[in-house]
Design a protein around this motif. Structure first.
Motif, short mmCIF file in Angstrom:
data_model
loop_
_atom_site.label_atom_id
_atom_site.label_comp_id
_atom_site.label_asym_id
_atom_site.label_seq_id
_atom_site.Cartn_x
_atom_site.Cartn_y
_atom_site.Cartn_z
N SER A 173 -28.07 15.79 -30.65
CA SER A 173 -27.72 16.14 -28.84
C SER A 173 -29.27 15.80 -28.48
N ARG A 174 -30.35 15.04 -28.89
CA ARG A 174 -31.89 15.18 -28.87
C ARG A 174 -31.98 13.64 -28.40
N THR A 175 -31.62 13.24 -26.68
CA THR A 175 -32.21 12.05 -26.55
C THR A 175 -33.80 11.61 -26.85
N THR A 176 -33.84 11.15 -28.17
CA THR A 176 -35.18 10.29 -28.39
C THR A 176 -35.47 8.95 -28.69
N LEU A 177 -34.74 8.13 -28.12
CA LEU A 177 -35.49 7.03 -27.62
C LEU A 177 -35.79 7.62 -25.32
N PRO A 178 -36.52 7.00 -24.96
CA PRO A 178 -37.25 7.09 -23.53
C PRO A 178 -35.98 7.31 -22.74
N VAL A 179 -35.89 7.48 -22.28
CA VAL A 179 -34.56 6.84 -20.34
C VAL A 179 -34.77 7.35 -19.82
N LEU A 180 -34.70 7.25 -18.58
CA LEU A 180 -35.65 7.74 -17.42
C LEU A 180 -34.28 9.20 -16.48
N PRO A 181 -35.10 9.79 -16.29
CA PRO A 181 -34.77 10.74 -15.33
C PRO A 181 -33.93 10.52 -14.00
N GLN A 182 -32.40 11.11 -14.01
CA GLN A 182 -31.14 10.80 -13.25
C GLN A 182 -32.16 10.67 -11.63
N ALA A 183 -33.10 11.87 -11.30
CA ALA A 183 -33.59 11.89 -10.24
C ALA A 183 -34.33 10.94 -10.18
N ARG A 184 -35.03 9.97 -10.82
CA ARG A 184 -36.35 9.70 -11.30
C ARG A 184 -35.84 8.03 -11.31
N GLY A 185 -34.32 8.23 -11.45
CA GLY A 185 -33.81 6.24 -12.30
C GLY A 185 -33.19 6.32 -9.84
N ARG A 186 -32.19 7.29 -9.22
CA ARG A 186 -32.47 7.36 -7.94
C ARG A 186 -33.27 6.54 -6.89
N ARG A 187 -34.50 7.36 -7.20
CA ARG A 187 -35.56 6.90 -6.34
C ARG A 187 -35.80 5.10 -6.52
N ALA A 240 -32.58 -1.83 -26.80
CA ALA A 240 -31.28 -0.77 -26.33
C ALA A 240 -32.48 0.04 -25.68
N VAL A 241 -34.19 0.41 -25.61
CA VAL A 241 -34.53 0.79 -25.13
C VAL A 241 -33.88 0.44 -23.52
N ARG A 242 -34.75 -0.50 -23.60
CA ARG A 242 -34.63 -0.84 -22.16
C ARG A 242 -33.35 -1.75 -21.18
N ALA A 243 -31.91 -1.58 -22.36
CA ALA A 243 -30.72 -1.27 -21.85
C ALA A 243 -30.56 0.31 -21.72
N VAL A 244 -30.76 0.72 -22.10
CA VAL A 244 -30.92 1.91 -21.07
C VAL A 244 -30.69 2.86 -19.82
N ARG A 245 -32.21 1.94 -19.94
CA ARG A 245 -33.31 1.80 -19.09
C ARG A 245 -32.77 1.48 -17.61
N ARG A 246 -32.35 0.20 -17.71
CA ARG A 246 -32.02 -0.79 -16.86
C ARG A 246 -30.73 -0.42 -16.51
N CYS A 247 -29.43 0.17 -17.28
CA CYS A 247 -28.46 -0.16 -16.87
C CYS A 247 -28.26 0.90 -15.71
N PRO A 248 -28.16 0.68 -14.51
CA PRO A 248 -27.81 0.53 -13.15
C PRO A 248 -27.24 1.74 -12.46
N ALA A 249 -25.79 2.24 -13.26
CA ALA A 249 -25.32 3.44 -13.37
C ALA A 249 -25.56 4.40 -14.21
N LEU A 250 -26.82 3.61 -14.80
CA LEU A 250 -27.03 5.56 -15.78
C LEU A 250 -26.18 5.66 -16.57
N ALA A 251 -25.36 4.96 -17.23
CA ALA A 251 -24.11 5.17 -18.16
C ALA A 251 -24.44 5.15 -19.67
N LEU A 252 -25.80 4.50 -19.46
CA LEU A 252 -26.06 4.42 -21.37
C LEU A 252 -26.84 5.47 -21.99
#
Length: 537
Positions: A519-533, A494-506
């Motif tokens: 509301s706290r995200t407990t599994l690591p995800v990439l911040p949107q800015a980092r994701g776009r870069r 699930a973490v991998r799916a969140v990280r790899r979603c191209p649209a950051l929709a997860l």
């Protein structure tokens, strides 16, 4: 609604007791009382034990029903050929919610089980004995029994004996799971099928059988094959331990001679006079319909001839006031969650079958029925253990036994009956979520939910490739769910799916029991800015 069965339910006997001798005198037969009730036991040679087992047609009482004499000879031959000492393992891992007969024997007559196991160990020259259990009560009883005999796991012991405690999970009872846990691994099946008789604990030939099987051997060794054969059927002599629950007035464990009509057993426990159906053999077993109940007698062959199964010795009638497909759906969902999460046909196929059965109940029609049948066919013989096979057999049996109700749901508006929940699952009706290795909090419900943000989702479909346990794509190419629990064994994916979603929709959020989702995200995800870069590189 159902209530969870206690470790040691009420016990009754039809005819003269054998395995349950002395139960009317004390709650638990310690060694002194055991010897008073059953008497001493003389050792037998390996071939003598094999011949005795063959003459009484002793078969494994854990579900598979493999001839015990063949297993004995196979282990002995492998040990002699390799020049190593074999190992003896008692499988007391009784983890179906509807099975308690082994728990009763371990809690109340542990020395009868040890008698049979020690007979085999001495006859074959084994120096290691392990008893696999999953409940605290069975662990305590068996450890006390070993202490009463002066047996321990000390290095200087002539026979090293110990109890192996594993998590309460369906797959724990598989022989390969028990062997793997004894060797220090997780209590789940390995990725390949290896006969324990050839290579079991520590790679040594291992005689592994069910607790009741060893107890039956001890009875036969004491009274001899002729006297043993005076009880029950000619070709399937002796008694059988049954756990009877479901729509009954008094759930109980019953010792009955083979050949007793199934109808009589149901009358003893206060089952409906005309049950809608009876599940035989447990949750890896088969349903028989009301018309067949009067034809069935308690024996492996008889139940098989009428389309049922002796299996693990569980008998579960249901009444006319409940929906049989709805009852089966509850079990199918539980079986799906009991997957070890390592074989695709099992951890993907069984949830798909349960969802398909739910679709039928929700008006999915013939297409939903055909989809479930296809899934059930596809999962068979493709897992690391028998769990997917038994689960698929249960679903197919449901369709075969309740044809009128199936037609009402597939072709009409349903049977019109509620789901009473008479088939026992877990205490409080909970459904466990599996995790490889089990144990501790890993047996609890999922702690994570994954969400789809539809304002961002562009239907790339990568989530379904990475996390098929949760996401399937609809005809439009988008996920079919907006939110779902994350199975414990799939959290990393699930973490991998969140990280790899191209649209950051997860996103993944922690679900706390009894509270609103955090509301706290407990599994690591990439911040949107980092994701776009990252995407721009």
């Amino acid at each position: 609604m159902n209530e969870a069965l206690p470790d040691v339910p009420e016990v009754r006997v039809v005819g003269l007791p054998q395995l349950t001798s002395g139960f009317d005198l004390v709650e638990r037969l310690d060694l002194a009382m055991h010897l008073k009730v059953h008497g001493p036991l003389e050792p037998l040679g390996g071939e003598q034990l094999a011949q005795l087992s063959e003459r009484i047609n002793l078969k494994g009482r854990g579900g598979a029903g493999f001839p015990f004499h063949k297993k004995l000879r196979s282990v002995a031959e492998a040990a002699i050929k390799r020049g190593v000492r074999p190992v003896v393992v008692v499988n007391g891992s009784e983890d179906e919610p509807a099975c308690r007969k082994d728990a009763v024997l371990i809690n109340r007559a542990p020395h009868l089980i040890l008698d049979g196991a020690l007979l085999c160990a001495e006859a074959m020259g084994a120096r290691t004995l392990v008893i696999g259990v999953t409940r605290e009560s069975t662990q305590r009883s068996m450890e006390a029994a070993l202490a009463e005999r002066g047996l321990s796991n000390g290095r200087r012991s002539v026979l090293r004996a110990r109890v192996q405690r594993n998590p309460v999970r369906m797959v724990t009872g598989a022989a390969a799971s028990l062997v793997r846990s004894i060797d220090g691994g997780p209590a789940i099946p390995p990725g390949r099928k290896i006969s324990a008789s050839k290579s079991g604990v520590g790679g040594a030939p291992t005689l592994l059988s069910n607790a009741e099987t060893f107890a039956q051997l001890a009875i036969a060794a004491r009274i001899g094959p002729e006297r043993y054969g005076n009880t029950g059927l000619y070709d399937e002599p002796g008694t059988v331990m049954l756990t009877v629950s479901g729509a009954v007035a008094r759930p109980m464990v019953i010792e009955v001679p083979t050949g007793v009509p199934l109808r009589y057993v149901l009358q003893l426990v206060g089952a409906p006079r005309v049950p809608q159906g009876v599940l035989t053999g447990g949750y890896h077993g088969k349903w028989i319909d009301a018309a067949t109940v009067d034809e069935a007698i308690v024996s492996r062959d008889s139940l098989q001839q009428v389309g049922g199964s002796l299996g693990a010795g569980a008998i579960l009638p249901i009444g006319q006031d409940t929906c049989p497909l709805g009852e089966s759906l509850r079990v199918a969902q539980w079986l799906a969650q009991e997957s070890a999460g390592q074989c695709g046909p099992c951890y993907l196929g069984l949830p798909a079958a349960a969802r398909g059965l739910e679709d039928i109940l929700n008006g999915g029609g013939p297409a939903a029925l055909e989809a479930v049948k296809q899934v059930a066919r596809n999962v068979k013989r493709r897992g690391a253990c028998s769990h997917p096979d038994g689960s698929a057999m249960f679903i197919e049996s449901t369709f075969n036994a309740f044809t009128d109700d199936l037609a009402a749901h597939v072709l009409g508006n349903g049977c019109g009956r509620p789901v009473e929940g008479v088939l026992p699952l877990l205490e409080g009706g909970g459904i466990p979520t599996s995790i490889p290795g089990g144990g501790g909090e890993g047996n609890g419900p999922s702690r994570q939910k994954i969400y789809v943000d539809w304002t961002l989702c562009r239907g790339h479909g990568l989530c379904a490739d990475i996390l098929p346990e949760v996401f399937q794509l609809g005809a439009d190419g988008f996920p079919t769910v907006a939110q779902a629990d994350v199975p414990r064994f799939a959290e990393a994916k699930a973490v991998r799916a969140v990280r790899r979603c191209p649209a950051l929709a997860l996103r993944i959020e922690e679900e706390t029991r009894g509270q609103a989702p955090s509301s706290r995200t407990t599994l690591p995800v990439l911040p949107q800015a980092r994701g776009r870069r990252a995407l721009g590189r």
